[in-house]
Design a protein around this motif. Structure first.
Motif, mmCIF file in Angstrom:
data_model
loop_
_atom_site.group_PDB
_atom_site.id
_atom_site.type_symbol
_atom_site.label_atom_id
_atom_site.label_comp_id
_atom_site.label_asym_id
_atom_site.label_seq_id
_atom_site.Cartn_x
_atom_site.Cartn_y
_atom_site.Cartn_z
ATOM 1 N N ASP A 159 0.871 -1.171 0.000
ATOM 2 C CA ASP A 159 0.000 0.000 0.000
ATOM 3 C C ASP A 159 0.918 1.235 0.000
ATOM 4 O OD1 ASP A 159 -2.036 1.814 0.278
ATOM 5 O OD2 ASP A 159 -3.068 0.684 1.859
ATOM 6 N N ALA A 160 1.489 1.482 -1.163
ATOM 7 C CA ALA A 160 2.596 2.432 -1.279
ATOM 8 C C ALA A 160 2.216 3.856 -0.849
ATOM 9 C CB ALA A 160 3.132 2.432 -2.706
ATOM 10 N N ASP A 161 1.022 4.309 -1.206
ATOM 11 C CA ASP A 161 0.618 5.683 -0.875
ATOM 12 C C ASP A 161 0.438 5.863 0.631
ATOM 13 O OD1 ASP A 161 0.669 6.279 -3.548
ATOM 14 O OD2 ASP A 161 -1.477 5.876 -3.833
ATOM 15 N N THR A 162 -0.253 4.897 1.252
ATOM 16 C CA THR A 162 -0.460 4.950 2.699
ATOM 17 C C THR A 162 0.875 4.896 3.429
ATOM 18 O OG1 THR A 162 -2.515 3.756 2.328
ATOM 19 C CG2 THR A 162 -1.766 3.921 4.606
ATOM 20 N N ALA A 163 1.760 4.008 2.959
ATOM 21 C CA ALA A 163 3.072 3.869 3.588
ATOM 22 C C ALA A 163 3.820 5.197 3.574
ATOM 23 C CB ALA A 163 3.886 2.791 2.870
ATOM 24 N N LEU A 164 3.722 5.885 2.463
ATOM 25 C CA LEU A 164 4.410 7.167 2.300
ATOM 26 C C LEU A 164 3.942 8.177 3.351
ATOM 27 C CD1 LEU A 164 6.423 7.845 -0.004
ATOM 28 C CD2 LEU A 164 4.566 9.084 -1.114
ATOM 29 N N VAL A 165 2.635 8.264 3.532
ATOM 30 C CA VAL A 165 2.057 9.210 4.479
ATOM 31 C C VAL A 165 2.419 8.841 5.919
ATOM 32 C CG1 VAL A 165 -0.100 10.147 5.400
ATOM 33 C CG2 VAL A 165 0.136 9.771 2.936
ATOM 34 N N GLN A 166 2.225 7.552 6.266
ATOM 35 C CA GLN A 166 2.485 7.100 7.639
ATOM 36 C C GLN A 166 3.956 7.252 8.014
ATOM 37 O OE1 GLN A 166 -0.229 6.825 9.561
ATOM 38 N NE2 GLN A 166 -0.156 4.656 10.072
#
Ligand code: C2E
Ligand code: MG
Ligand code: MG
Ligand code: MG
Length: 285
Positions: A159-166
């Motif tokens: 979940d690349a986008d979520t990982a980036l934010v977190q």
């Protein structure tokens, strides 16, 4: 087995699946109880500088399950099942708590060595996770710089986008972030470019072969260059002998971890190892 139970004639694999499902349920039940009883323990493996001093700059926390019957169970045997049953959040919380407690102890003993904790997919998906981390650090009086988080490339890409934010939130809090098992997943260079990361941990598969296989050597060498040009430190994992360690030094690799330096072991053993080295080697950062 099928015939004995009077289900003769069914497909052979049905029995296997039954057994598998049963074993899975038993494991989950035991794991839940084990979590309640505090059966999870941490082993620690040092990360050292690739030079003569081999200064310890961190310790990776690796979870084990001290099972009352089966003995010490390794993470590969239970983490996948735990994740599929939504138990991973509890495991990470438990691991983080133990890591913070140990970090606190090491600081009190004059061994301020940062501790790295491995994260899973569900941790990155949990919007409350950064707040939980910050509450734990506060509770144990551990500075954010004393904890590092490792995320494998495949966990990142789930979940690349979520990982980036977190990870951005966690890094803004002051925690160090490392990409684990780098080179085995499918992250692109453009993703790596925007990823808020301090360390790149090159997967063991490239490291073990870099002494004998020119292609693996080329990969190690160019990944060192890539990490450095992105402002990251590079860690070679799976360093099993000193020959590889010397190769890594030639390649300009910053840090190393592996059986050839130290095997993961319990806190008492690792502390003794730290104290022994602190006396004869360079002081620990
Ligand atoms: P990892 O994060 O890549 O951890 C390194 C693994 O390689 C560890 O296995 C370690 O014991 C092993 N290792 C270290 N040096 C060498 C070496 O020189 N040669 C060889 N052959 N192996 C070496 P371990 O402890 O069985 O952990 C396996 C994986 O399980 C870890 O891989 C990590 O992805 C995961 N894991 C461990 N603890 C946790 C945890 O608390 N949370 C999560 N989410 N995952 C964890
Ligand atoms: Mg790791
Ligand atoms: Mg790794
Ligand atoms: Mg690995």
């Amino acid at each position: 087995y099928a015939a004995k139970n009077g289900h003769g004639g069914g497909p052979v694999f049905a029995t296997g699946l039954d057994d598998h499902a049963k074993a899975r349920l038993t494991m989950l039940e035991e794991l839940r109880t084990g979590l309640d009883r505090g059966e999870l323990v941490l082993h620690y493996q040092p990360k050292v500088t690739v030079d003569d001093a081999r200064r310890v700059i961190g310790m990776e926390a690796l979870v084990r399950w001290q099972h009352p019957v089966h003995g010490l169970v390794y993470p590969d045997a239970f983490l996948y099942t735990a994740e599929s049953a939504d138990l991973m959040g509890r495991i990470t919380t438990t691991v983080l708590e133990m890591a913070c407690r140990q970090s606190r102890r090491w600081q009190d003993q004059g061994l301020p060595v940062p501790v790295a904790v491995n994260l899973s997919v569900s941790d990155l998906r949990d919007p409350d996770f950064p707040d939980q981390v910050s509450a734990l650090l506060l509770r144990f009086g551990v500075p954010t710089t004393a904890i590092e988080l490792e995320v494998t490339e495949s966990v990142l890409m789930t979940d690349a986008d979520t990982a980036l934010v977190q990870l951005g939130r966690l890094r803004d809090m002051g925690l160090r972030i490392a990409v684990d098992d780098y080179g085995t997943g499918y992250s692109s260079l453009s993703y790596l470019q925007v990823l808020p990361v301090d360390d790149l941990k090159l997967d063991r598969s490239f490291v073990v072969r870099c002494g004998t296989d020119p292609r693996s050597a080329a990969i190690v060498q160019s990944t060192v260059g890539l990490a450095h040009s992105l402002g990251m430190r590079i860690i070679a994992e799976g360093v099993e002998d000193m020959e590889i360690f010397e190769r890594l030094r030639v390649f300009g690799c910053d840090l190393a971890q592996g059986y050839g330096i130290a095997r993961p072991d319990d806190a008492a053993t690792v502390t003794a190892w730290l104290l022994e080295r602190a006396g004869v080697e360079e002081p620990i950062r």
